[in-house]
Scaffold this motif. Sequence first.
Motif, mmCIF file in Angstrom:
data_model
loop_
_atom_site.group_PDB
_atom_site.id
_atom_site.type_symbol
_atom_site.label_atom_id
_atom_site.label_comp_id
_atom_site.label_asym_id
_atom_site.label_seq_id
_atom_site.Cartn_x
_atom_site.Cartn_y
_atom_site.Cartn_z
ATOM 1 N N GLY A 108 95.900 65.692 66.788
ATOM 2 C CA GLY A 108 95.764 65.309 68.113
ATOM 3 C C GLY A 108 94.217 64.570 68.285
ATOM 4 O O GLY A 108 94.052 63.952 69.428
ATOM 5 N N GLU A 109 93.559 64.264 67.216
ATOM 6 C CA GLU A 109 92.365 63.380 67.443
ATOM 7 C C GLU A 109 92.690 62.180 67.657
ATOM 8 O O GLU A 109 93.671 61.502 67.034
ATOM 9 N N LYS A 110 92.026 61.532 68.708
ATOM 10 C CA LYS A 110 92.197 60.021 68.905
ATOM 11 C C LYS A 110 91.641 59.114 67.982
ATOM 12 O O LYS A 110 90.628 59.211 67.545
ATOM 13 N N LEU A 111 92.518 57.998 67.490
ATOM 14 C CA LEU A 111 91.944 57.055 66.625
ATOM 15 C C LEU A 111 91.343 55.782 67.495
ATOM 16 O O LEU A 111 91.779 55.435 68.509
ATOM 17 N N PRO A 112 90.516 55.007 66.818
ATOM 18 C CA PRO A 112 90.025 53.947 67.614
ATOM 19 C C PRO A 112 91.060 52.921 67.755
ATOM 20 O O PRO A 112 92.046 53.018 67.016
ATOM 21 N N SER A 113 90.892 52.076 68.743
ATOM 22 C CA SER A 113 92.054 50.990 69.057
ATOM 23 C C SER A 113 91.615 50.034 67.707
ATOM 24 O O SER A 113 90.925 50.089 67.119
ATOM 25 N N THR A 114 92.943 49.231 67.825
ATOM 26 C CA THR A 114 92.994 48.435 66.684
ATOM 27 C C THR A 114 91.473 47.225 67.060
ATOM 28 O O THR A 114 91.150 46.774 66.193
ATOM 29 N N ARG A 115 91.578 46.992 68.327
ATOM 30 C CA ARG A 115 90.578 45.883 68.770
ATOM 31 C C ARG A 115 89.144 46.459 68.351
ATOM 32 O O ARG A 115 88.494 45.949 67.474
ATOM 33 N N PHE A 116 88.620 47.815 68.556
ATOM 34 C CA PHE A 116 87.649 48.433 68.218
ATOM 35 C C PHE A 116 87.310 48.355 66.561
ATOM 36 O O PHE A 116 86.312 48.039 66.100
ATOM 37 N N LEU A 117 88.492 48.734 65.962
ATOM 38 C CA LEU A 117 88.229 49.124 64.505
ATOM 39 C C LEU A 117 88.299 47.578 63.692
ATOM 40 O O LEU A 117 87.246 47.493 62.960
ATOM 41 N N SER A 118 88.817 46.676 64.327
ATOM 42 C CA SER A 118 88.796 45.472 63.506
ATOM 43 C C SER A 118 87.544 44.999 63.759
ATOM 44 O O SER A 118 86.693 44.219 62.661
ATOM 45 N N ALA A 119 86.672 44.949 64.912
ATOM 46 C CA ALA A 119 85.332 44.586 65.193
ATOM 47 C C ALA A 119 84.271 45.334 64.125
ATOM 48 O O ALA A 119 83.598 44.790 63.580
ATOM 49 N N HIS A 120 84.566 46.639 64.297
ATOM 50 C CA HIS A 120 83.871 47.328 63.570
ATOM 51 C C HIS A 120 83.726 47.258 62.183
ATOM 52 O O HIS A 120 82.720 47.204 61.378
ATOM 53 N N LEU A 121 84.973 47.011 61.560
ATOM 54 C CA LEU A 121 85.158 46.742 60.076
ATOM 55 C C LEU A 121 84.992 45.301 59.620
ATOM 56 O O LEU A 121 85.062 44.786 58.675
ATOM 57 N N GLN A 122 84.835 44.335 60.716
ATOM 58 C CA GLN A 122 84.878 43.057 60.447
ATOM 59 C C GLN A 122 86.237 42.588 59.831
ATOM 60 O O GLN A 122 86.055 41.708 58.756
ATOM 61 N N VAL A 123 87.122 42.843 60.352
ATOM 62 C CA VAL A 123 88.488 42.347 59.609
ATOM 63 C C VAL A 123 89.390 41.836 60.862
ATOM 64 O O VAL A 123 88.874 42.203 62.109
ATOM 65 N N SER A 124 90.253 41.284 60.554
ATOM 66 C CA SER A 124 91.318 40.782 61.705
ATOM 67 C C SER A 124 91.916 41.721 62.159
ATOM 68 O O SER A 124 92.289 42.921 61.692
ATOM 69 N N ARG A 125 92.412 41.773 63.533
ATOM 70 C CA ARG A 125 92.901 42.791 64.295
ATOM 71 C C ARG A 125 94.397 43.042 63.613
ATOM 72 O O ARG A 125 94.851 44.131 63.478
ATOM 73 N N SER A 126 94.963 41.926 63.136
ATOM 74 C CA SER A 126 96.484 42.223 62.556
ATOM 75 C C SER A 126 96.390 42.885 61.231
ATOM 76 O O SER A 126 97.222 43.928 60.944
ATOM 77 N N THR A 127 95.276 43.035 60.667
ATOM 78 C CA THR A 127 94.840 43.862 59.442
ATOM 79 C C THR A 127 95.205 45.283 59.920
ATOM 80 O O THR A 127 95.527 46.224 59.025
ATOM 81 N N VAL A 128 94.397 45.637 60.818
ATOM 82 C CA VAL A 128 94.234 47.192 61.205
ATOM 83 C C VAL A 128 95.574 47.510 61.881
ATOM 84 O O VAL A 128 96.255 48.307 61.582
ATOM 85 N N ALA A 129 96.246 46.268 62.534
ATOM 86 C CA ALA A 129 97.613 46.787 63.191
ATOM 87 C C ALA A 129 98.746 47.035 62.072
ATOM 88 O O ALA A 129 99.425 47.794 62.321
ATOM 89 N N VAL A 130 98.676 46.189 61.039
ATOM 90 C CA VAL A 130 99.296 46.630 59.870
ATOM 91 C C VAL A 130 99.359 48.090 59.411
ATOM 92 O O VAL A 130 100.234 48.706 58.982
ATOM 93 N N ALA A 131 98.078 48.316 59.101
ATOM 94 C CA ALA A 131 97.694 49.768 58.433
ATOM 95 C C ALA A 131 98.293 50.788 59.641
ATOM 96 O O ALA A 131 98.852 51.676 59.050
#
Lengths: 471, 471
Positions: free
Chosen positions: A36-59
């Motif tokens: 039930g825990e919420k995960l960060p959005s792809t936008r937030f996580l990609s910025a946070h990790l300095q990777v492209s948003r599509s990389t997070v989206a694929v994961a």
Amino acid sequence: MPELMIPLDSSLTKPLYEQIYDYIRMNIADGKISHGEKLPSTRFLSAHLQVSRSTVAVAYDQLLSEGYIESAPCRGYYASDISGLYLGEEAASAALPPPIPAERYRIVFSPDENEFSCFPYAAWRKISRDILSQDDASLLTAGETAGEWELREAICRYLYRARGVSCRPGQIVIGAGNEYLLLLLAQVLGPGKRVAMENPTYLKAYRTLSNMGYRMLTFPAGKNGIEAEQLQQTDAEIVYTMPSHQFPMGTVMPLKQRLKLLQWAAAKTGRYIIEDDHDSEFRYKGKPIPSLQGSDTHGTVIYIGTFSKSISPAIRVSYMVLPKPQIAAYQKSCGFYASTVPKEQQRVLAAFLNDGYFERYLNKMRRIYKAKHDSFLALLKKEAWVKHIYGDYAGVHLLVELGAAMDAREVVRQAKKQGIRIYALEEYLAPGAKANRPDVGKTLLLGYGALQEAQMKEGIACIRRIVTGTA
Amino acid sequence: MPELMIPLDSSLTKPLYEQIYDYIRMNIADGKISHGEKLPSTRFLSAHLQVSRSTVAVAYDQLLSEGYIESAPCRGYYASDISGLYLGEEAASAALPPPIPAERYRIVFSPDENEFSCFPYAAWRKISRDILSQDDASLLTAGETAGEWELREAICRYLYRARGVSCRPGQIVIGAGNEYLLLLLAQVLGPGKRVAMENPTYLKAYRTLSNMGYRMLTFPAGKNGIEAEQLQQTDAEIVYTMPSHQFPMGTVMPLKQRLKLLQWAAAKTGRYIIEDDHDSEFRYKGKPIPSLQGSDTHGTVIYIGTFSKSISPAIRVSYMVLPKPQIAAYQKSCGFYASTVPKEQQRVLAAFLNDGYFERYLNKMRRIYKAKHDSFLALLKKEAWVKHIYGDYAGVHLLVELGAAMDAREVVRQAKKQGIRIYALEEYLAPGAKANRPDVGKTLLLGYGALQEAQMKEGIACIRRIVTGTA
């Protein structure tokens, strides 16, 4: 929301999306990210990790597809409840569990267990290492469907020398066990055949052929095995027999009876003899008994042999020698099956045969099993409750007829309670069929191949106490 | 009479009688003792060699029984004519010869051949050596009938992670190849079933089930694989399908159609779906497609997977996940079959999975095959004779529809003459069944898994010359 300080390393061969996927998956599996825990959005996580948003989206897509996370429209991603999903390790009530370990019994008088202490492990390992270290690709490319040619040649030479089997390597099919070869053979011979077998018999063969839709006819195993005269009175087309050493009766088919069997088969098209030569390597008295196949001039005998007795059931190699007229039928119905024995294993075994290890090992084991046989026979002969012993001087088991009024099954049952596994001859009767010999119910089957003398003595003492009522 | 200066050595483990036997046998086989030549009497030879007469007698008995010598009453022993007997090495006209080596073709566009150059041979060898050097006896004792528990656990974990298959290790049966598992499955499900398959299809499965007496119904492989609506109009009880990547069409079954298939199976007792998930590891675009098994809540899906594509066909390991309600039927009809995969091999593979080598190797191969796929697709797209390409973005083959008037089979025939093996989609049609799509006869199947770019180019150029008539 979890912090997700994911340690990404772009120098790894593992792609970034997979590093993200792995990290989140592990954290959910470990309960660090809970249901039930919420995960960060792809936008937030990609910025946070300095990777492209599509990389997070694929994961995230992969996590979604595997059920680790769920998405709620317009609200984002949440960790799933995976408690009901992963049933690997904690599968206590597993459906096909490992068999009950043999240690449940102190002593097992099994006819299937071998003595391995003299196996040339060092030689086997050396050959295995040599084969493994040979050129890479040939280990992984597909092998020959009927078995590696070098192994078929080695078996052909061995069978000719040791068993008088007359064949060419091209008649040999290698398979992972006798039962597998019977499954193939039934496809070669075609559906709906009527098969005659001695009874009691090797039940795995009975079950395999029966599973293949064959109609099974059983004949009480006489003094000498199945007789052509018995077959004449039936519509049997195939006879499955062990002329060199019938299991479990230990009988040897006399020459005259063998010739009659061959004549029976030759008299009508479509008749075949399946010769199961499972343990003829172990014979302690008299001349070696050549195979029936070696006397067959009409192409009616299908010879089946195995390394399960002579080496070990763990290596899973059996072989079938097809009569030449059946080769075309084999190619047509079974030629497309890839060999069931790994190529590497076949090459190790071929070298083991060709370098002489196999025959030296057989000679050694023959002496060892003969010594065990002699001790066991001598011990049993001293026992007052033993009425009759048969099946001696070959193989690795004896049949012992009880003098007492007690049924063999009852003795087996009581011995089990004392941690000793012995067998009743009745356990080898084909289902539904009754042996018409009254002594079958009074007879124990005692294998000694894997036992030491002290164990034999202890087991015999246990049986003595049971049958004399002093247990 | 030959001299028979037999060099006996009583310090050898080989008994003296065997040394005599071996010496004479070899001399007869080599022609040093020729046909008809008289052998010394046992009395003479025993005195000559200073051994007991019975030692010589045993050697002679063995030679007699194997046909190397003959005895004439009151006259003694003579070397036999063995020219017609031993047919091993010189079997030029061997009946089941090794297959024609692939080198007959310069380039093979096989859908079954893998690229092995990146296989972690060193790791595989190290694991194999470790397993081999473990305690002796456990290597040779019989393994578990459904497969080694540690391998079933490892496969269970892998299937859950990678394929969304939900099962316990106890539902897994390990076997030597998909066809073997189908042979078992037919025994579990019972005789005379009616099986629906897409067409063209994986013909080995078709043949195996057909050999088991199943009645095969084929459906022209549509855009999305077999549909529940098609099944409704037949009396099919079992559907054999490859929803994640149909072979050879390369289609993926959409989610909705999958659910309908599951509903079809659940609607009536005795209906089953055999899900063949042969190469779903290799997908180059879009989300991973979870298994049908993972969505099955009625115990109707039998999932079959293999290491033949992901590692190599030479290792001969496949696995079948049985629905829980079928476990008892399996135990009853097939529980007695010993596993067809050697224990050693199973333990090596379990370690290969558990130590992470397998998934790393898969990831590497996915990249390699994707690169090959991309190059091959780009090359084909430039060709004017290519009307349509499908089956892309997954697996290791593409389907190429010819724009030319020429039939695919004719192109295959002409390419063969030039040392290049390509395949016609028609080669994968079930026997007797016609595909009702006119494009099938115009379509080539081109596997690229084992090829380098230069070979792809050469092969494409060859096809171009054939279809444009410039060959």
